[in-house]
Structure formats: C-alpha cells, structure tokens
Design a protein around this motif. Structure first.
Motif, PDB file in Angstrom:
ATOM      1  N   PHE A 141      60.959 -42.501 -15.050  1.00  0.00           N
ATOM      2  CA  PHE A 141      61.054 -43.927 -15.339  1.00  0.00           C
ATOM      3  C   PHE A 141      60.800 -44.730 -14.073  1.00  0.00           C
ATOM      4  N   PHE A 160      63.391 -51.550 -17.072  1.00  0.00           N
ATOM      5  CA  PHE A 160      62.823 -50.205 -17.060  1.00  0.00           C
ATOM      6  C   PHE A 160      61.566 -50.124 -17.902  1.00  0.00           C
ATOM      7  N   GLY A 161      60.646 -49.284 -17.473  1.00  0.00           N
ATOM      8  CA  GLY A 161      59.553 -48.876 -18.325  1.00  0.00           C
ATOM      9  C   GLY A 161      60.056 -47.898 -19.377  1.00  0.00           C
ATOM     10  N   LYS A 162      59.203 -47.546 -20.322  1.00  0.00           N
ATOM     11  CA  LYS A 162      59.624 -46.668 -21.414  1.00  0.00           C
ATOM     12  C   LYS A 162      59.664 -45.207 -21.013  1.00  0.00           C
ATOM     13  N   GLY A 220      63.303 -47.241 -23.454  1.00  0.00           N
ATOM     14  CA  GLY A 220      63.755 -46.980 -22.097  1.00  0.00           C
ATOM     15  C   GLY A 220      65.219 -47.347 -21.970  1.00  0.00           C
ATOM     16  N   LEU A 221      65.616 -47.850 -20.807  1.00  0.00           N
ATOM     17  CA  LEU A 221      66.992 -48.292 -20.586  1.00  0.00           C
ATOM     18  C   LEU A 221      67.037 -49.813 -20.560  1.00  0.00           C
TER      19      LEU A 221
END
Lengths: 114, 113
Positions: free
Chosen positions: A88, A104-106, B42-43
């Motif tokens: 990430f 965050f990116g995925k 994601g987060l």
C-alpha cells in the motif's frame, strides 16, 4: 480532495525479475508512505518519503518520490517469493491548521512465482 | 509486552448492538488512529487523537465514537452496529504528527450479522 491510485492492483511476477509499482496522488502531498501487508496480518511500514526526490532502499525494494509529478514508485529488484504480499502507498492530505489524513491506495497484491 | 495491542481479535455481533474495540500501546506515543480496511477500499481513517482528551474525525467517522482518557488507550465504540460496519479494524500509533511513521496493531475482525 486527495485521491491515491496504485497500479497495478494485481501483479504476478517470476522470481528474479524486476518490476515497479506506481502510486499517483491527485493533490499536493509532501510525504508518502509505503506499507506491506501479509495475508491476515497487520501493516508493516516500509518507507516514509518526506521530500521531492527522496529515494530509500531496503534490500530488494527501492522507493522514490516525485512531488512535482505527484508520483511515487516502489521498485522491486530480482524478486523472491518472500516479497509476495500486498503493498500500500499512502499520501498525506493537509488541512489548514490540521494534521491531515493519510489517504491509502487500494493496494497492489504481489505474487512472486518460481 | 511492549507494542500496540488490540482486543478482541475477532468479534461477531448482531445489528443494533453496541460494540467497543480496544486499543492499547506501551510506547507513550501521543498520536493514535483508528482505520477500517475493506476489500476494494484500502484503509480509511475513522478517527484520530493527538493526545489524551483530544480527538478528531477522519474520513469515515459516522456511526463511531472514540474517547481517550489515557495516553495509552484509544477505544472505538460502534454505538449501534450495522452490517456495513463489518470490516477489519486497525489501530495505529505514532510518536508525532503525520510525517512520522505509524505503527499498526494486529487488527480486529468484526462481523455484524
């Protein structure tokens, strides 16, 4: 609004090969983070990049930051199976007078095959 | 043990119930954070705290409540759990603001039925 895009989202590599994961972000961010996550586990910090042109290396991984292009890369050299994980990136959104949020990116799911 | 711990590690609850997830760190870090991790997203930051008695909303705070009466603890409460809150929740701590490294706990897998 800050958006973070990683590509590819899935990456299958052969051992010994090189590859790069890209992380683009949409607005100004003066710091960029890379994390690793193994299946069912927590996040492990890999790199914190604090300035334009920053480059950090640890073993077979090297991360760089270009704030003008709003791009960070995570380069993998001579991949080994142990590098299989999800990676990430996260950029920092700065509010006026606030500490900001990490966006965050995925994630990029990396699989290294023999 | 030193570090950051979360409890419970797994929790199944019913819609409408109140649930509290605990986070404890032994480093005396001033900053603490709660994230949720969902497939395809994601987060995402729920809440964060810069110090005891100082908390602020993150990206997805609705349906959650936090408190921080002591530096080492940062509980997250779902006041009335919904199925959309089924997720993996991570707590993190940091010695300073955003440019410092964040250290993540092991996570709590919450299922709301």
């Amino acid at each position: 609004e800050l958006k973070v895009e990683q590509n590819p989202l899935f990456l299958s590599m052969q051992e010994g090969k090189n590859y790069t994961i890209y992380c683009n972000y949409s607005t100004t961010s003066d710091r960029l983070y890379w994390y690793r996550q193994d299946p069912g586990k927590s996040l492990e910090s890999l790199f914190v990049l604090l300035s334009n042109g920053a480059v950090k290396q640890e073993g077979r991984l090297m991360a760089s930051l270009d704030t003008k292009a709003r791009l960070s890369t995570l380069h993998i050299t001579a991949a080994v199976h142990d590098l299989s994980a999800t990676y990430f990136c996260a950029a920092c959104m700065n509010y006026g007078g606030s500490q900001g949020n990490l966006i965050f990116g995925k994630g990029t799911k990396l699989s290294v095959k023999p | 043990d030193a570090g950051i711990t979360q409890s419970p590690r797994y929790k199944i609850t019913e819609t409408g119930r109140q649930v509290t997830l605990m986070c404890h760190q032994t480093w005396s870090h001033s900053y603490m954070f709660w994230y949720r991790q969902d497939l395809g997203h994601g987060l995402r930051l729920i809440y964060y705290s810069a110090a005891a008695d100082i908390t602020d909303k993150g990206e997805v705070p609705d349906g959650y409540v936090v408190s921080r009466s002591k530096t080492e603890n940062f509980p997250l409460t779902l006041e009335s759990a919904t199925r959309s809150q089924t997720s993996v929740y991570f707590c993190a701590s940091s010695p300073g603001p955003w440019h410092y490294e964040q250290y993540f706990g092991p996570g709590t897998r919450l299922t709301v039925t």
